[in-house]
Scaffold this motif. Structure first.
Motif, PDB file in Angstrom:
ATOM      1  N   ASP A 235      -2.177   3.690  -6.846  1.00 26.46           N
ATOM      2  CA  ASP A 235      -3.457   4.345  -6.562  1.00 26.46           C
ATOM      3  C   ASP A 235      -4.459   3.401  -5.912  1.00 26.46           C
ATOM      4  O   ASP A 235      -5.438   3.864  -5.314  1.00 26.46           O
ATOM      5  N   GLY A 236      -4.237   2.110  -6.079  1.00 24.12           N
ATOM      6  CA  GLY A 236      -5.105   1.128  -5.434  1.00 24.12           C
ATOM      7  C   GLY A 236      -4.588   0.809  -4.040  1.00 24.12           C
ATOM      8  O   GLY A 236      -3.641   1.411  -3.538  1.00 24.12           O
ATOM      9  N   ARG A 237      -5.223  -0.160  -3.403  1.00 22.32           N
ATOM     10  CA  ARG A 237      -4.770  -0.591  -2.082  1.00 22.32           C
ATOM     11  C   ARG A 237      -5.377  -1.952  -1.751  1.00 22.32           C
ATOM     12  O   ARG A 237      -6.379  -2.364  -2.340  1.00 22.32           O
ATOM     13  N   TYR A 238      -4.719  -2.614  -0.821  1.00 24.84           N
ATOM     14  CA  TYR A 238      -5.285  -3.837  -0.264  1.00 24.84           C
ATOM     15  C   TYR A 238      -6.037  -3.467   1.016  1.00 24.84           C
ATOM     16  O   TYR A 238      -5.604  -2.585   1.774  1.00 24.84           O
ATOM     17  N   ALA A 239      -7.143  -4.134   1.254  1.00 29.52           N
ATOM     18  CA  ALA A 239      -7.957  -3.833   2.428  1.00 29.52           C
ATOM     19  C   ALA A 239      -8.651  -5.095   2.914  1.00 29.52           C
ATOM     20  O   ALA A 239      -8.788  -6.082   2.171  1.00 29.52           O
ATOM     21  N   VAL A 240      -9.079  -5.042   4.171  1.00 28.94           N
ATOM     22  CA  VAL A 240      -9.813  -6.154   4.777  1.00 28.94           C
ATOM     23  C   VAL A 240     -11.115  -5.611   5.345  1.00 28.94           C
ATOM     24  O   VAL A 240     -11.122  -4.592   6.045  1.00 28.94           O
ATOM     25  N   SER A 241     -12.219  -6.280   5.048  1.00 33.14           N
ATOM     26  CA  SER A 241     -13.523  -5.868   5.572  1.00 33.14           C
ATOM     27  C   SER A 241     -14.442  -7.067   5.642  1.00 33.14           C
ATOM     28  O   SER A 241     -14.519  -7.857   4.679  1.00 33.14           O
TER      29      SER A 241
ATOM     30  N   GLY B 201       0.624  -3.101 -11.155  1.00 31.15           N
ATOM     31  CA  GLY B 201       0.974  -3.262 -12.556  1.00 31.15           C
ATOM     32  C   GLY B 201       1.259  -1.977 -13.290  1.00 31.15           C
ATOM     33  O   GLY B 201       1.632  -2.012 -14.455  1.00 31.15           O
ATOM     34  N   GLU B 202       1.092  -0.808 -12.662  1.00 29.54           N
ATOM     35  CA  GLU B 202       1.349   0.462 -13.345  1.00 29.54           C
ATOM     36  C   GLU B 202       2.815   0.843 -13.122  1.00 29.54           C
ATOM     37  O   GLU B 202       3.670   0.517 -13.914  1.00 29.54           O
ATOM     38  N   ILE B 203       3.101   1.537 -12.036  1.00 32.31           N
ATOM     39  CA  ILE B 203       4.473   1.846 -11.675  1.00 32.31           C
ATOM     40  C   ILE B 203       4.624   1.593 -10.182  1.00 32.31           C
ATOM     41  O   ILE B 203       3.633   1.326  -9.486  1.00 32.31           O
ATOM     42  N   GLN B 204       5.844   1.645  -9.696  1.00 34.84           N
ATOM     43  CA  GLN B 204       6.071   1.482  -8.265  1.00 34.84           C
ATOM     44  C   GLN B 204       6.706   2.750  -7.735  1.00 34.84           C
ATOM     45  O   GLN B 204       7.757   3.177  -8.231  1.00 34.84           O
ATOM     46  N   PHE B 205       6.036   3.356  -6.767  1.00 33.40           N
ATOM     47  CA  PHE B 205       6.531   4.596  -6.181  1.00 33.40           C
ATOM     48  C   PHE B 205       6.971   4.330  -4.751  1.00 33.40           C
ATOM     49  O   PHE B 205       6.176   3.918  -3.918  1.00 33.40           O
ATOM     50  N   GLY B 206       8.271   4.526  -4.468  1.00 34.38           N
ATOM     51  CA  GLY B 206       8.782   4.304  -3.126  1.00 34.38           C
ATOM     52  C   GLY B 206       9.396   2.946  -2.944  1.00 34.38           C
ATOM     53  O   GLY B 206       9.922   2.637  -1.883  1.00 34.38           O
ATOM     54  N   ALA B 207       9.329   2.098  -3.958  1.00 32.76           N
ATOM     55  CA  ALA B 207       9.906   0.755  -3.840  1.00 32.76           C
ATOM     56  C   ALA B 207      11.375   0.788  -4.230  1.00 32.76           C
ATOM     57  O   ALA B 207      11.871   1.764  -4.808  1.00 32.76           O
ATOM     58  N   GLN B 208      12.064  -0.269  -3.925  1.00 34.85           N
ATOM     59  CA  GLN B 208      13.474  -0.443  -4.255  1.00 34.85           C
ATOM     60  C   GLN B 208      14.357   0.629  -3.603  1.00 34.85           C
ATOM     61  O   GLN B 208      15.430   0.934  -4.118  1.00 34.85           O
ATOM     62  N   GLN B 209      13.894   1.203  -2.523  1.00 35.54           N
ATOM     63  CA  GLN B 209      14.698   2.175  -1.797  1.00 35.54           C
ATOM     64  C   GLN B 209      15.091   1.565  -0.458  1.00 35.54           C
ATOM     65  O   GLN B 209      14.255   0.991   0.232  1.00 35.54           O
TER      66      GLN B 209
ATOM     67  N   ASN C 248       0.823  -1.213   0.000  1.00 30.97           N
ATOM     68  CA  ASN C 248       0.000   0.000   0.000  1.00 30.97           C
ATOM     69  C   ASN C 248       0.857   1.264   0.000  1.00 30.97           C
ATOM     70  O   ASN C 248       0.423   2.320  -0.453  1.00 30.97           O
ATOM     71  N   PHE C 249       2.090   1.128   0.494  1.00 29.62           N
ATOM     72  CA  PHE C 249       2.998   2.272   0.522  1.00 29.62           C
ATOM     73  C   PHE C 249       3.684   2.491  -0.822  1.00 29.62           C
ATOM     74  O   PHE C 249       4.049   3.606  -1.162  1.00 29.62           O
ATOM     75  N   SER C 250       3.817   1.415  -1.607  1.00 30.64           N
ATOM     76  CA  SER C 250       4.607   1.547  -2.834  1.00 30.64           C
ATOM     77  C   SER C 250       3.953   0.900  -4.042  1.00 30.64           C
ATOM     78  O   SER C 250       3.418   1.587  -4.912  1.00 30.64           O
ATOM     79  N   SER C 251       3.967  -0.418  -4.103  1.00 30.90           N
ATOM     80  CA  SER C 251       3.617  -1.114  -5.343  1.00 30.90           C
ATOM     81  C   SER C 251       2.134  -1.074  -5.699  1.00 30.90           C
ATOM     82  O   SER C 251       1.766  -1.256  -6.862  1.00 30.90           O
ATOM     83  N   ALA C 252       1.247  -0.823  -4.723  1.00 31.99           N
ATOM     84  CA  ALA C 252      -0.189  -0.780  -5.035  1.00 31.99           C
ATOM     85  C   ALA C 252      -0.580   0.527  -5.720  1.00 31.99           C
ATOM     86  O   ALA C 252      -1.632   0.616  -6.358  1.00 31.99           O
TER      87      ALA C 252
END
Length: 235
Positions: free
Chosen positions: A170-176, A217-225, A164-168
């Motif tokens: 604009d989307g996110r994983y959630a539990v409900s 599947g779009e881009i990864q923001f904050g990953a690989q750091q 949720n911080f990087s690879s997701a």
């Protein structure tokens, strides 16, 4: 409803003057020997007149107070029974996206589209999705079920938070309600067609990549750091 209170008020107002008159009459009887019978008779008539006037005034005051209490109670009851107004949808600016706009896009992008009360259920890229909307609150949400929450391990929870911080993106994983979902949230009115189509792709990719790269599947923001929070204040 206030009848007992009216009776008590009236009795109190009426009895107090009578009690004073009675005590005054006893005093007069004690001094009657000093003022003589003629004057005593005249004074007794005067006291009786005052007593009758006091009783009449007390009864009238009781009725006035009772009417005022009844009116006050009626005003209070009326105020409590006023219906609560439902919030009105905010005014729409020209060109704002609506539920109908999303429906038109899904007719070409998705299959098995079903629309009911601001909810759209459909199949996209072979995956079941639902869009929940609220024009009143100007929100929309795409959700796609992945698996039961019971199958989620502690390690996977950490991976979902990291995604949720990087690879997701604009989307996110959630539990409900015991279900793991891929989701996308956005204001409804400002969501344009390209963003909506991207959101569909991202939610579908999050379902497909669950348990693997956890990527939209779009881009990864904050990953690989090594330390994406480097330089920020300590938490």
């Amino acid at each position: 409803m206030h009848e007992p209170l009216q009776v008590i008020t009236g009795i109190t107002i009426c009895v107090l003057p009578l009690r004073l008159i009675t005590e005054f009459a006893l005093i007069l009887r004690e001094v009657s020997g000093f003022i003589g019978p003629p004057r005593m008779k005249h004074l007794s008539s005067w006291v009786l007149g005052i007593g009758i006037l006091s009783v009449a005034t007390g009864i009238a005051w009781r009725d006035i107070q009772g009417q005022e209490l009844s009116r006050s109670f009626a005003r209070t009851s009326t105020a409590q029974l006023q219906p609560i107004q439902s919030p009105e949808p905010p005014p729409r600016s020209e060109g704002a996206t609506t539920i109908q706009d999303l429906e038109e896009i899904l007719k070409t992008e998705a299959e098995n589209l079903q629309v009911e009360g601001g909810q759209l259920a459909f199949s996209y890229d072979g995956r079941t999705m639902v869009i929940l909307t609220s024009e009143t609150h100007d929100r929309m949400r795409i959700i796609a079920p992945i698996a039961s929450e019971d199958t989620l391990t502690d390690e996977q929870r950490k991976e979902l938070l990291a995604a949720n911080f990087s690879s997701a993106l604009d989307g996110r994983y959630a539990v409900s309600n015991g279900v793991i979902f891929a989701a996308f949230l956005h204001p409804l009115s400002t969501l344009d067609e390209s963003e909506f189509k991207s959101a569909l792709r991202q939610v579908s990719a999050l379902v497909a990549n669950y348990g693997g790269s956890y990527s939209s599947g779009e881009i990864q923001f904050g990953a690989q750091q090594e330390d994406p929070l480097q330089g920020l204040p300590e938490i």
